[in-house]
Design a protein around this motif. Structure first.
Motif, PDB file in Angstrom:
ATOM      1  N   VAL A 200      -2.442 -10.017   8.833  1.00  0.00           N
ATOM      2  CA  VAL A 200      -1.114  -9.498   9.180  1.00  0.00           C
ATOM      3  C   VAL A 200      -1.242  -8.050   9.669  1.00  0.00           C
ATOM      4  CG1 VAL A 200       1.231  -9.030   8.384  1.00  0.00           C
ATOM      5  CG2 VAL A 200       0.102 -11.126   7.709  1.00  0.00           C
ATOM      6  N   THR A 201      -1.577  -7.915  10.952  1.00  0.00           N
ATOM      7  CA  THR A 201      -1.534  -6.628  11.640  1.00  0.00           C
ATOM      8  C   THR A 201      -0.090  -6.435  12.108  1.00  0.00           C
ATOM      9  OG1 THR A 201      -1.998  -7.785  13.676  1.00  0.00           O
ATOM     10  CG2 THR A 201      -3.907  -6.919  12.466  1.00  0.00           C
ATOM     11  N   ALA A 202       0.183  -5.280  12.692  1.00  0.00           N
ATOM     12  CA  ALA A 202       1.532  -5.050  13.215  1.00  0.00           C
ATOM     13  C   ALA A 202       1.874  -6.112  14.272  1.00  0.00           C
ATOM     14  CB  ALA A 202       1.629  -3.648  13.804  1.00  0.00           C
ATOM     15  N   THR A 203       0.866  -6.485  15.073  1.00  0.00           N
ATOM     16  CA  THR A 203       1.086  -7.482  16.124  1.00  0.00           C
ATOM     17  C   THR A 203       1.501  -8.821  15.513  1.00  0.00           C
ATOM     18  OG1 THR A 203      -0.546  -6.379  17.485  1.00  0.00           O
ATOM     19  CG2 THR A 203      -0.025  -8.665  18.070  1.00  0.00           C
ATOM     20  N   ILE A 266      19.389  -2.636   8.602  1.00  0.00           N
ATOM     21  CA  ILE A 266      18.492  -3.040   7.521  1.00  0.00           C
ATOM     22  C   ILE A 266      17.092  -2.588   7.955  1.00  0.00           C
ATOM     23  CG2 ILE A 266      17.581  -5.034   6.224  1.00  0.00           C
ATOM     24  CD1 ILE A 266      20.598  -4.694   5.850  1.00  0.00           C
ATOM     25  N   VAL A 267      16.587  -1.550   7.322  1.00  0.00           N
ATOM     26  CA  VAL A 267      15.329  -0.938   7.765  1.00  0.00           C
ATOM     27  C   VAL A 267      14.252  -1.147   6.699  1.00  0.00           C
ATOM     28  CG1 VAL A 267      14.244   1.216   8.520  1.00  0.00           C
ATOM     29  CG2 VAL A 267      16.670   0.802   9.028  1.00  0.00           C
ATOM     30  N   GLY A 268      13.067  -1.617   7.118  1.00  0.00           N
ATOM     31  CA  GLY A 268      12.009  -1.869   6.132  1.00  0.00           C
ATOM     32  C   GLY A 268      10.680  -1.254   6.556  1.00  0.00           C
ATOM     33  N   LYS A 269       9.991  -0.638   5.600  1.00  0.00           N
ATOM     34  CA  LYS A 269       8.681  -0.019   5.863  1.00  0.00           C
ATOM     35  C   LYS A 269       7.632  -1.095   6.110  1.00  0.00           C
ATOM     36  CE  LYS A 269       5.051   2.635   3.358  1.00  0.00           C
ATOM     37  NZ  LYS A 269       4.749   3.501   2.198  1.00  0.00           N
ATOM     38  N   GLY A 270       7.004  -1.044   7.288  1.00  0.00           N
ATOM     39  CA  GLY A 270       6.024  -2.072   7.645  1.00  0.00           C
ATOM     40  C   GLY A 270       4.621  -1.515   7.774  1.00  0.00           C
ATOM     41  N   ILE A 271       4.138  -0.805   6.757  1.00  0.00           N
ATOM     42  CA  ILE A 271       2.749  -0.320   6.791  1.00  0.00           C
ATOM     43  C   ILE A 271       1.850  -1.487   6.350  1.00  0.00           C
ATOM     44  CG2 ILE A 271       1.086   1.341   5.845  1.00  0.00           C
ATOM     45  CD1 ILE A 271       3.068   2.672   7.740  1.00  0.00           C
ATOM     46  N   THR A 272       1.132  -2.062   7.322  1.00  0.00           N
ATOM     47  CA  THR A 272       0.372  -3.290   7.037  1.00  0.00           C
ATOM     48  C   THR A 272      -0.829  -3.021   6.139  1.00  0.00           C
ATOM     49  OG1 THR A 272      -0.853  -3.011   9.094  1.00  0.00           O
ATOM     50  CG2 THR A 272       1.104  -4.430   9.167  1.00  0.00           C
ATOM     51  N   PHE A 273      -1.319  -1.774   6.136  1.00  0.00           N
ATOM     52  CA  PHE A 273      -2.292  -1.344   5.123  1.00  0.00           C
ATOM     53  C   PHE A 273      -2.254   0.171   5.040  1.00  0.00           C
ATOM     54  CE2 PHE A 273      -6.180  -0.352   2.922  1.00  0.00           C
ATOM     55  CZ  PHE A 273      -6.214  -1.334   1.945  1.00  0.00           C
ATOM     56  N   GLY A 285      -8.449  -0.148  -6.565  1.00  0.00           N
ATOM     57  CA  GLY A 285      -7.104  -0.697  -6.398  1.00  0.00           C
ATOM     58  C   GLY A 285      -6.568  -0.565  -4.984  1.00  0.00           C
ATOM     59  N   MET A 286      -7.361  -0.008  -4.067  1.00  0.00           N
ATOM     60  CA  MET A 286      -6.825   0.217  -2.726  1.00  0.00           C
ATOM     61  C   MET A 286      -6.447  -1.104  -2.034  1.00  0.00           C
ATOM     62  SD  MET A 286      -8.173   1.996   0.689  1.00  0.00           S
ATOM     63  CE  MET A 286      -8.808   3.610   0.337  1.00  0.00           C
ATOM     64  N   GLU A 287      -7.138  -2.183  -2.420  1.00  0.00           N
ATOM     65  CA  GLU A 287      -6.842  -3.486  -1.800  1.00  0.00           C
ATOM     66  C   GLU A 287      -5.365  -3.863  -1.909  1.00  0.00           C
ATOM     67  OE1 GLU A 287      -8.658  -3.026  -4.534  1.00  0.00           O
ATOM     68  OE2 GLU A 287      -7.602  -4.146  -6.095  1.00  0.00           O
ATOM     69  N   LYS A 288      -4.712  -3.345  -2.943  1.00  0.00           N
ATOM     70  CA  LYS A 288      -3.290  -3.693  -3.104  1.00  0.00           C
ATOM     71  C   LYS A 288      -2.409  -3.126  -2.004  1.00  0.00           C
ATOM     72  CE  LYS A 288      -0.799  -4.014  -6.768  1.00  0.00           C
ATOM     73  NZ  LYS A 288      -0.175  -3.508  -8.015  1.00  0.00           N
ATOM     74  N   MET A 289      -2.923  -2.140  -1.291  1.00  0.00           N
ATOM     75  CA  MET A 289      -2.088  -1.502  -0.268  1.00  0.00           C
ATOM     76  C   MET A 289      -1.775  -2.403   0.920  1.00  0.00           C
ATOM     77  SD  MET A 289      -0.581   1.163  -1.017  1.00  0.00           S
ATOM     78  CE  MET A 289      -0.319   0.662  -2.695  1.00  0.00           C
ATOM     79  N   LYS A 290      -2.225  -3.687   0.857  1.00  0.00           N
ATOM     80  CA  LYS A 290      -1.735  -4.650   1.854  1.00  0.00           C
ATOM     81  C   LYS A 290      -0.253  -4.942   1.605  1.00  0.00           C
ATOM     82  CE  LYS A 290      -2.920  -8.943  -0.580  1.00  0.00           C
ATOM     83  NZ  LYS A 290      -3.613 -10.222  -0.526  1.00  0.00           N
TER      84      LYS A 290
END
Ligand code: BES
Ligand code: MN
Ligand code: ZN
Length: 503
Positions: A200-203, A266-273, A285-290
């Motif tokens: 799940v990239t931004a694309t 309706i605005v949502g933060k979409g930082i994919t990682f 624990g960085m893996e959780k940042m997905k």
């Protein structure tokens, strides 16, 4: 999995497993339960009389029925009569359904005992009860097994869940339909969150939003990197600077209100990682940042659900999407960029990136789409997990009526929130020596200063910010929330849109 409704005589049900709710302290079963009890030679009454099963909330006991065509009956405790809420029913339905799934049953029926409304603390309509039970059962069965290539025959999946009642068929189907839309939309959000960030990239997020949005009847537009450059969306571009994947701004529109009504955004933060960027996070624990796109996934799900439910409001969903990466081209501490609305921002920590992508999307909603109100949702601050843990969404805003409605919706739907103050004194913490504002406020009040930052872009437009850092993911399995992404705050926001206050 399909969710169905059924009415008719209790004795005539066919299924592999039946879930029945039992109130604490009842030694004789309620009338419908008694009809099933007769089918299982009085085992239920005998168990209740023996005191072996006390019906504490979410306690379960599974009977083997021998002579009854339904092979298994799961009794689920509802606690004391008069203390149960819709959330009790959601949890019990989730618990009973997932226990029977684990026994590899394919067709599960949930019997709404005929005195269910009488057992509740606050009276509820049958439709609401059926909706809650549908949500609990449906949400509990969520799983993503795409990446498992071995022993796939061991994966247990339910084919049908049927909600049965001997009362009004119309109310039952209405509640079931509403609940099913929520279950399916939340499954979409959970799936997008659970997939790793190399998928799940931004694309990909944009493609999925487009596919699901158009299938639900929304119009979807994707702003590409070149569009964002032309529009001078400095925040989204700044965060994307270190990435090899292009950023996207996903826009989804629902026209359920009258033509000239301004939309609710309706605005949502979409930082994919979220690696933190140059201000890189520790490895553990960085893996959780997905799951840092959980707000974006929830916003997509809300838009899809709103369209499918035919909500009578104009809505615009905006999801700024990119990963946050360190590299030779990445944004650096001390850098200054100009946001879409012209404000200059000094970046003191590249890990405070969520607010940098949200600010452009919020300004766009207000200046271009003339939004009459903004609801944003984001896994924005670790500080929110420290303040409220994993039980409550952090709720902040500039319009108390809207905040109160979100809190009430949270209470009703089980997506609970708690308000934090947004007093003007906190704004001092964002004063920059060189630009209009800086992107962090120091160690104190991290959730509040993040919201203060967003408020500078919202101005006076009625706005509520939902910090879901602690609630979007659960490490501990809960009755209808398997380990992993929860789908919060989809249900609370849909409920708010349906009970929209006068602003
Ligand atoms: N995505 C994180 C917040 C987060 C942390 C969400 C843990 C879920 C679990 C956000 O982008 C972030 O890194 N925030 C910083 C802000 C700080 C640098 C001011 C934080 O909370 O540490
Ligand atoms: Mn971050
Ligand atoms: Zn983040």
């Amino acid at each position: 999995m399909k969710m169905l409704s059924q009415t008719g005589a209790p004795q005539e049900l066919t299924a592999d497993g039946l879930v029945i709710g039992i109130y604490e302290g009842e030694d004789t079963p309620a009338p419908t339960t008694a009809a099933w009890d007769a089918c299982v030679s009085g085992q239920i009454a005998a168990i209740l009389a023996s005191g072996d099963f006390k019906a504490k909330p979410n306690a379960t006991l599974v009977l083997h029925t021998l002579a009854f065509p339904i092979k298994r009956v799961a009794l689920v405790g509802l606690g004391k009569k008069g203390e149960a809420t819709l959330e009790t029913l959601r949890q019990a339905a989730g618990k009973g359904t997932s226990i029977l799934r684990d026994l590899n049953l394919k067709h599960i029926t949930i019997g709404l005992v005929d005195d269910a409304p009488r057992g509740l603390k606050a009276p509820a309509e049958l439709a609401e009860i059926a909706q809650a039970v549908t949500e609990g059962a449906g949400m509990s069965l969520f799983q993503l097994t795409d990446y498992r290539t071995r022993d796939r025959e061991d994966i247990k999946t339910v084919e049908t869940v049927t909600i049965w009642s001997n009362h009004s068929e119309t109310a039952l189907t209405e509640g079931l339909r509403h609940g099913t839309v929520l279950v399916e939309s939340i499954a979409l959000a959970r799936t997008l969150i659970l997939h790793p960030s190399n998928v799940v990239t931004a694309t990909r997020l944009a493609e999925e939003a487009q596919r699901a949005g158009e299938a639900a009847g929304l119009s979807v537009k994707i702003f590409e990197k070149a569009d964002l450059e032309a529009m001078k969306m400095g925040g989204i571009l700044a965060v994307n600077q270190g990435s090899v994947h292009p950023p996207k701004l996903i826009m989804m529109e629902h026209r359920g209100g009258s033509a000239d009504d301004p939309p609710i955004a309706i605005v949502g933060k979409g930082i994919t990682f979220d690696t933190g960027g140059i201000s890189i996070k520790p490895g553990e624990g960085m893996e959780k940042m997905k799951y840092d796109m959980a707000g974006g996934a929830a916003a997509i799900a809300i838009m899809v659900a709103a369209a499918r439910l035919g909500i009578k409001k104009n809505l615009v969903g905006l999801i700024p999407a990119t990963d946050n990466m360190p590299s030779g081209t990445a944004l650096k501490p001390g850098d200054v960029f100009t946001a879409y609305n012209g404000l200059t921002v000094e970046v003191l920590n590249t890990d405070a990136e969520g607010r940098l992508v949200l600010c452009d999307a919020i300004s766009y909603a207000i200046t271009e789409k003339k939004a009459c109100a903004v609801i944003d949702m984001a896994t924005l601050t670790g500080a929110c997990i420290i303040a409220l843990g994993t039980e409550a969404v952090g709720v902040l805003g500039n319009h108390q009526g809207l905040v109160d409605q979100l809190l009430a919706s949270g209470e009703r739907t089980g997506d609970r929130g708690w308000q934090l103050p947004l007093w003007k004194e906190y704004n001092e913490l964002l004063r920059s020596d060189i630009a209009d504002l800086k992107n962090i406020g120091g160690r104190e009040a991290g959730t509040i200063t993040a919201a203060c930052f967003l408020q500078r872009f919202v101005g006076d437009t009625p706005w509520v910010h939902l910090d879901i850092a602690g609630t979007a993911w659960t490490e501990k399995e809960k009755p209808y929330r398997p380990k992993g992404p929860t789908g919060t705050p989809v249900r609370a926001v849909i409920d708010t849109l349906m009970h929209w206050p006068a602003l």
